[in-house]
Enzyme design. Structure first.
Site, PDB file in Angstrom:
ATOM      1  N   GLU A 108     -12.541  -8.751   3.084  1.00  0.00           N
ATOM      2  CA  GLU A 108     -11.336  -9.464   2.638  1.00  0.00           C
ATOM      3  C   GLU A 108     -10.138  -8.988   3.443  1.00  0.00           C
ATOM      4  OE1 GLU A 108     -10.309  -9.037  -1.556  1.00  0.00           O
ATOM      5  OE2 GLU A 108      -8.212  -9.439  -1.079  1.00  0.00           O
TER       6      GLU A 108
ATOM      7  N   ARG B 272      -1.065 -10.041   4.281  1.00  0.00           N
ATOM      8  CA  ARG B 272       0.157  -9.274   4.026  1.00  0.00           C
ATOM      9  C   ARG B 272       0.789  -8.786   5.305  1.00  0.00           C
ATOM     10  NH1 ARG B 272      -2.223  -5.296  -0.667  1.00  0.00           N
ATOM     11  NH2 ARG B 272      -3.469  -6.964  -1.581  1.00  0.00           N
TER      12      ARG B 272
ATOM     13  N   THR C 227      -4.923 -12.089  -0.924  1.00  0.00           N
ATOM     14  CA  THR C 227      -3.491 -12.259  -1.184  1.00  0.00           C
ATOM     15  C   THR C 227      -3.044 -13.710  -0.971  1.00  0.00           C
ATOM     16  OG1 THR C 227      -3.320 -10.053  -0.133  1.00  0.00           O
ATOM     17  CG2 THR C 227      -1.298 -10.994  -1.003  1.00  0.00           C
TER      18      THR C 227
ATOM     19  N   LYS D  26     -11.870 -12.352  -9.970  1.00  0.00           N
ATOM     20  CA  LYS D  26     -11.407 -11.015  -9.581  1.00  0.00           C
ATOM     21  C   LYS D  26     -10.673 -10.436 -10.786  1.00  0.00           C
ATOM     22  CE  LYS D  26      -7.670  -9.185  -6.653  1.00  0.00           C
ATOM     23  NZ  LYS D  26      -7.485  -8.689  -5.268  1.00  0.00           N
TER      24      LYS D  26
HETATM   25  C1  3PG Z   1      -5.321  -5.085  -3.308  1.00  0.00           C
HETATM   26  O1  3PG Z   1      -5.217  -6.293  -3.358  1.00  0.00           O
HETATM   27  O2  3PG Z   1      -4.423  -4.328  -2.902  1.00  0.00           O
HETATM   28  C2  3PG Z   1      -6.615  -4.561  -3.746  1.00  0.00           C
HETATM   29  O3  3PG Z   1      -6.729  -4.646  -5.084  1.00  0.00           O
HETATM   30  C3  3PG Z   1      -6.936  -3.210  -3.191  1.00  0.00           C
HETATM   31  O4  3PG Z   1      -6.510  -2.214  -4.018  1.00  0.00           O
HETATM   32  P1  3PG Z   1      -6.698  -0.706  -3.571  1.00  0.00           P
HETATM   33  O5  3PG Z   1      -5.844  -0.498  -2.342  1.00  0.00           O
HETATM   34  O6  3PG Z   1      -6.188   0.065  -4.760  1.00  0.00           O
HETATM   35  O7  3PG Z   1      -8.160  -0.483  -3.318  1.00  0.00           O
END
Ligand code: 3PG
Length: 214
Positions: free
Chosen positions: A47, A51, A74, A134
């Protein structure tokens, strides 16, 4: 692509490995070696979060890596969905879910893993046909204990929890019947990427890939 069809595809992707790396890529030059390192360690589903300015190009580059199944995370707007699909993403992930995002994924034919964090949000997505969701932000929203409780009244929804999960606590989630996999960024630490230490990332991926599932 209906929500039910999207969830079938999402389930298939979530079953590829116990962990889906959640990736924040700042430098496009990291994209291909990162994907190769993670796939080599046994984590094919990736994934890429939208961002950073190079995220869409990173999806394009990673999609060329044999064995990788690259999605976009995201997703916040219909424009994100369109751009992700155009870049070659094979699935999408959103921290929550809106009618506009859902409609865009139906229109674009992009399988969505929509985010939910409460019983009502989970039920609203289930009503639309999303049986794979999710759970975000997992640790902050109640963690494995919360998901275990949700599994009693709503066993038909399966989850990929993400947010605050580490190698150490991942087994708490993976032991549950309503968990298909977990997501996390710990397998791709920023310092290792900056050093170009792809072997370290393959090692982290291999540890994650070896986690047992229920
Ligand atoms: C996110 O979208 O930032 C994910 O949930 C990842 O989270 P993490 O950095 O705590 O693993």
């Amino acid at each position: 692509m209906t929500p039910a069809e999207q969830s079938l595809k999402a389930a298939e992707i979530c079953r590829l490995a116990p962990v889906v790396p959640v990736l924040v890529i700042d430098d496009l030059a990291h994209a291909a070696p990162l994907a190769r390192a993670l796939v080599a360690g046994g984590l094919p589903a990736l994934e890429v979060t939208l961002r950073t300015s190079c995220a869409l190009d990173a999806i394009r580059a990673m999609s060329e890596v044999p064995g990788g199944v690259v999605g976009a995370g995201t997703l916040l707007t219909p424009a994100d969905v369109k751009a992700a699909k155009a870049a070659g993403a094979t699935f999408g992930v959103s921290p929550g879910a809106t009618d506009r995002i859902i409609a865009a994924c139906e229109d674009e034919g992009l399988p969505l893993l929509p985010g939910a964090a409460t019983a009502s949000e989970i039920m609203a997505l289930l009503e639309k046909g999303f049986t794979v969701q999710k759970f975000f932000p997992a640790e902050q929203a109640g963690g494995a204990a919360y998901l275990k409780s949700i599994g009693s009244p709503i066993p038909q929804v399966k989850f990929c929890p993400t947010g605050g999960i580490s190698l150490k606590i991942a087994p708490d989630y993976l032991a549950l019947k309503n968990i298909l996999c977990v997501g996390g960024s710990w397998v791709a630490p920023k310092d290792a990427m900056l050093r170009g230490d792809w072997a370290a990332i393959t090692k982290l991926a291999a540890e994650a890939a070896a986690l047992p599932r229920a």
